[in-house]
Design a protein around this motif. Structure first.
Motif, PDB file in Angstrom:
ATOM      1  N   LYS B 221       0.826  -1.210   0.000  1.00  8.04           N
ATOM      2  CA  LYS B 221       0.000   0.000   0.000  1.00  8.04           C
ATOM      3  C   LYS B 221       0.858   1.256   0.000  1.00  8.04           C
ATOM      4  CE  LYS B 221      -3.950  -2.111   0.302  1.00  8.04           C
ATOM      5  NZ  LYS B 221      -4.397  -2.523  -1.007  1.00  8.04           N
ATOM      6  N   ILE B 222       2.034   1.216   0.647  1.00  8.24           N
ATOM      7  CA  ILE B 222       2.870   2.411   0.630  1.00  8.24           C
ATOM      8  C   ILE B 222       3.890   2.365  -0.501  1.00  8.24           C
ATOM      9  CG2 ILE B 222       2.591   2.891   3.076  1.00  8.24           C
ATOM     10  CD1 ILE B 222       5.212   1.664   3.602  1.00  8.24           C
ATOM     11  N   ALA B 223       3.775   1.350  -1.364  1.00  6.47           N
ATOM     12  CA  ALA B 223       4.623   1.267  -2.561  1.00  6.47           C
ATOM     13  C   ALA B 223       6.103   1.234  -2.233  1.00  6.47           C
ATOM     14  CB  ALA B 223       4.325   2.423  -3.517  1.00  6.47           C
ATOM     15  N   ALA B 224       6.487   0.316  -1.335  1.00 12.58           N
ATOM     16  CA  ALA B 224       7.909   0.157  -1.047  1.00 12.58           C
ATOM     17  C   ALA B 224       8.452  -0.987  -1.892  1.00 12.58           C
ATOM     18  CB  ALA B 224       8.104  -0.150   0.438  1.00 12.58           C
ATOM     19  N   VAL B 225       9.728  -0.872  -2.286  1.00 11.06           N
ATOM     20  CA  VAL B 225      10.388  -1.944  -3.032  1.00 11.06           C
ATOM     21  C   VAL B 225      10.425  -3.165  -2.127  1.00 11.06           C
ATOM     22  CG1 VAL B 225      12.582  -2.646  -4.049  1.00 11.06           C
ATOM     23  CG2 VAL B 225      11.745  -0.318  -4.378  1.00 11.06           C
ATOM     24  N   PRO B 226      10.117  -4.377  -2.558  1.00 12.41           N
ATOM     25  CA  PRO B 226       9.817  -4.810  -3.929  1.00 12.41           C
ATOM     26  C   PRO B 226       8.321  -4.897  -4.244  1.00 12.41           C
ATOM     27  CG  PRO B 226      10.249  -6.697  -2.545  1.00 12.41           C
ATOM     28  CD  PRO B 226      10.226  -5.511  -1.651  1.00 12.41           C
ATOM     29  N   PHE B 227       7.513  -4.091  -3.600  1.00 10.25           N
ATOM     30  CA  PHE B 227       6.071  -4.156  -3.867  1.00 10.25           C
ATOM     31  C   PHE B 227       5.595  -2.865  -4.543  1.00 10.25           C
ATOM     32  CE2 PHE B 227       7.108  -6.297   0.134  1.00 10.25           C
ATOM     33  CZ  PHE B 227       6.869  -7.595  -0.243  1.00 10.25           C
TER      34      PHE B 227
END
Lengths: 189, 482
Positions: B221-227
């Motif tokens: 949801k917070i767009a952190a690597v690797p997501f």
């Protein structure tokens, strides 16, 4: 004793234990068949059987309510949605194709990378003992009722707030379906 | 469960916002396209009232204890986030009026969905139980998917919605699997109850797997690597005011709930999740900044820039049991909300011609076309890069100090290096604005959008020049680690 043998005692001994093993193995087999089947209708039918087998497991655990919901919502509602999609796609002449199956090697690698650590963790885990007395899941205000009543008792009292938020959620889903599905020509004045 | 009048009062902002959403939805049928602006102002009014209610609760004595059978808690931490999120919704409405008004889509549903997203976010930051948190998160996410695809005649908007939905549903599945593992081991869902139970239990591998899956679901949801892979496409394709909202609103809720779950629910395992968050933070800031360097599309560049900022912000969660605690991330998010929203609001401003054609070249000679816009943009860019005297500098200062105090000096050093790297791509825009030949006539902005941009700019400058009162106030908003 390690976790692998520590199948919850009171629930799954004797005949119930064997039934659990049968249902579980069948459900897993069906789930694999969903992925490997070429014909989407076969996939849908395998998925349906898998849902029903999971419902059987719930009922075996004396969670009748969840079992009934599994059949009504998943085997009923969600399945119909799948069939609708398959029907519409088939009308446009898309037939038995290996749509999602040209990444076997990569997929297998990732599945193993997650499966093996998981199996290791499950194997070495010491699970807490489940309550031997199942009546705890059926008791409402000191009287033994049924699992459905007990679920309702918790759902509409302790979990009232999330329950109501879920109703807003469903409303938003409905708005979304209307907003995105409506023909755009109708609303451009 | 007993519900007292005080409990209803504590719930009033959420109830009011839900009612407001329903009202906007039902009266929108009576407004044709020409009169839809009224709906926007009504939405703005409702959000204003909700802000007032939350502000009232900040002085209310009954706050701080869990209510509704432990599902809901209104503490200072929640109040700070609620205020900031409501402000971000108000700014989004201001930035949307012209943008949505021009487009052939009904505005009523748009504002109603925005309000329902807000309802989800407000419930989320007050969640004190894994179930109430999850349901609220899904409400927020579902409304966001629809908003991303709201401009359905634009292929990019539909693509954004589809990608957001599919990947979001997948990450929800991961999160839910983690929650179910934790419930399977603990047999309870309340965050304080979980902490109490784990205090006396030995560490279990299965529990760590559950915690890891929960972390993965929230990091999506917070767009952190690797997501992070969904971020550039979703930010590029969504209607730009919605992109501006995505880059702050839902992210605020996700940071808040990440901090609450791990501080209140799993304090015992802080060594494990702390290390993972530190590694993710490092990977995120490196990847975000390097990828942003390579972009020519402004929306994509800013998408990668906000990925990089997610990496910085995660440092603020590391200060567990230090005297800093969550202080760093609170100060930083205050700055981030205004500067990041402001920069996207200016992209909305430039987007008068097409739907999504914003290359860096579109900023060419902006100084000659609209001096105010160029100067304000420069302020936002300086703030994003973390240069004093802007809010971004204060935010980063507190974050880096927080990481140092938590013993992650290497991470703070990396963050400083990455901030220096980020100057390159921020200043590409700045250079285009001031040193390139102007193309096209002078630009004029709508009053609403101007208001949104100026509010953001004022907040960025004020927090940057006189941070002391804000910083002191935020000190009282942290969650105390047990």
């Amino acid at each position: 004793m390690t976790g692998a043998q520590a199948v919850p005692g009171a629930l799954l001994t004797g005949a119930a234990g064997w039934l659990f093993v049968i249902f579980a193995v069948l459900a897993l087999g069906m789930a694999i068949a969903v992925v490997v089947a070429r014909n989407p209708i076969h996939s849908a039918l395998f998925l349906l059987s898998s849902f029903l087998l999971v419902a059987c497991i719930f009922i075996l655990q004396q969670a009748e309510f969840v079992g009934a919901v599994q059949i009504l919502v998943y085997a009923g509602g969600i399945m119909v949605l799948f069939l609708f999609v398959i029907m519409l796609v088939h009308q446009r002449g898309v037939r038995e194709r290996l749509t999602f199956q040209h990444q076997w090697d990569v997929a297998l690698l990732f599945v193993l990378a997650f499966l093996l650590p998981f199996l290791y963790v499950l194997w070495t885990e010491r699970f807490p003992d489940l309550p031997q007395n199942l009546d705890a899941f059926r008791t409402v205000r000191g009287k033994i009722a049924g699992n459905t009543q007990a679920v309702a008792w918790v759902l509409y009292r302790d979990y009232l707030l999330p329950f109501e938020v879920a109703s807003v959620f469903l409303l938003v889903a409905m708005i979304g379906a209307v907003v995105l599905g409506k023909r755009s020509a109708e609303k451009v004045d | 469960m007993k519900v007292s009048a005080s409990d209803w009062l504590l719930l009033s902002p959420e109830l009011f916002l839900t009612a407001a959403g329903l009202l906007i939805l039902s009266i929108s049928a009576f407004f044709d396209k020409a009169k839809e602006e009224f709906l926007a102002f009504l939405t703005l009014l409702f959000v204003g009232v909700a802000i007032g209610l939350v502000a009232f609760l900040s002085g209310y004595g009954g706050r701080g204890a869990p209510i509704f059978a432990g599902m809901f808690i209104v503490d200072n931490f929640a109040i700070f986030f609620k205020l900031l999120m409501l402000v971000s919704i108000a700014l989004t409405v201001l930035a949307s009026i012209q943008f949505v008004g021009r487009a052939p889509y009904p505005a009523g549903d748009y504002y109603a969905l925005l309000l329902f997203t807000g309802v989800g976010m407000l419930f989320m930051v007050s969640g004190n139980n894994l179930v109430s948190i999850y349901v609220a998160l899904e409400l927020m996410a579902l409304s966001s998917y629809i908003l991303a695809g709201y401009f359905k005649l634009e292929i990019k908007s539909t693509e954004a919605a589809l990608k957001y939905f599919v990947l979001g549903a997948f990450s929800s599945g991961v999160l839910l699997y983690g929650l179910s593992l934790v419930y399977g081991i603990a047999g309870r869902m309340g965050l304080p109850d979980l902490a109490k139970l784990f205090e006396s239990q030995a560490k279990s591998n299965l529990l760590l797997v559950g915690i890891l899956l929960i972390l993965a679901g929230l990091l999506f949801k917070i767009a952190a690597v690797p997501f992070h892979v969904w971020t550039p496409d979703v930010y590029e394709g969504s209607p730009t005011p919605v992109t501006a909202f995505f880059s702050v609103g839902p992210k605020l809720a996700a940071y808040a709930i990440l901090a609450r779950i791990f501080y209140v629910g799993f304090p015992k395992f802080h060594a494990d999740w702390g290390l993972i968050i530190a590694l993710v933070s490092a990977a995120t800031m490196v990847f975000g900044n390097v990828a942003a360097l390579l972009q020519t599309n402004v929306k994509r560049m800013l998408a990668y820039s906000s990925i990089a900022h997610a990496g910085y912000a995660l440092m603020g969660v590391l200060g567990f049991r230090t005297e800093f605690g969550l202080w760093g991330i609170l100060v930083y998010l205050l700055a981030y909300t205004f500067m990041n929203f402001g920069v996207f609001a200016l992209v909305v401003f430039l987007e008068t011609k097409g739907y999504a054609a914003e290359s860096v070249a579109d900023f060419n000679g902006l100084a000659r076309r609209n001096m105010t816009a160029a100067v304000v943009m420069l302020v936002f860019l300086l703030s994003l890069a973390g240069i004093p005297p802007t809010a971004g500098f204060i935010g980063k200062y507190y974050l880096f100090t927080s990481a140092m105090k938590a013993g992650y000096a290497w991470l703070a050093v990396l963050a400083v290096l990455m901030s220096a790297l980020s100057l390159f791509y921020y200043f590409r825009i700045a250079a285009a604005m001031f040193f390139s030949e102007a193309e096209g006539a002078p630009l004029k902005s709508s009053y609403a959008l101007t208001a949104a941009v100026l509010i953001c700019a004022a907040a960025t400058v004020i927090v940057g020049v006189a941070p002391q009162p804000f910083v002191e106030m935020l000190r009282a908003c942290v969650i105390k680690a047990p």
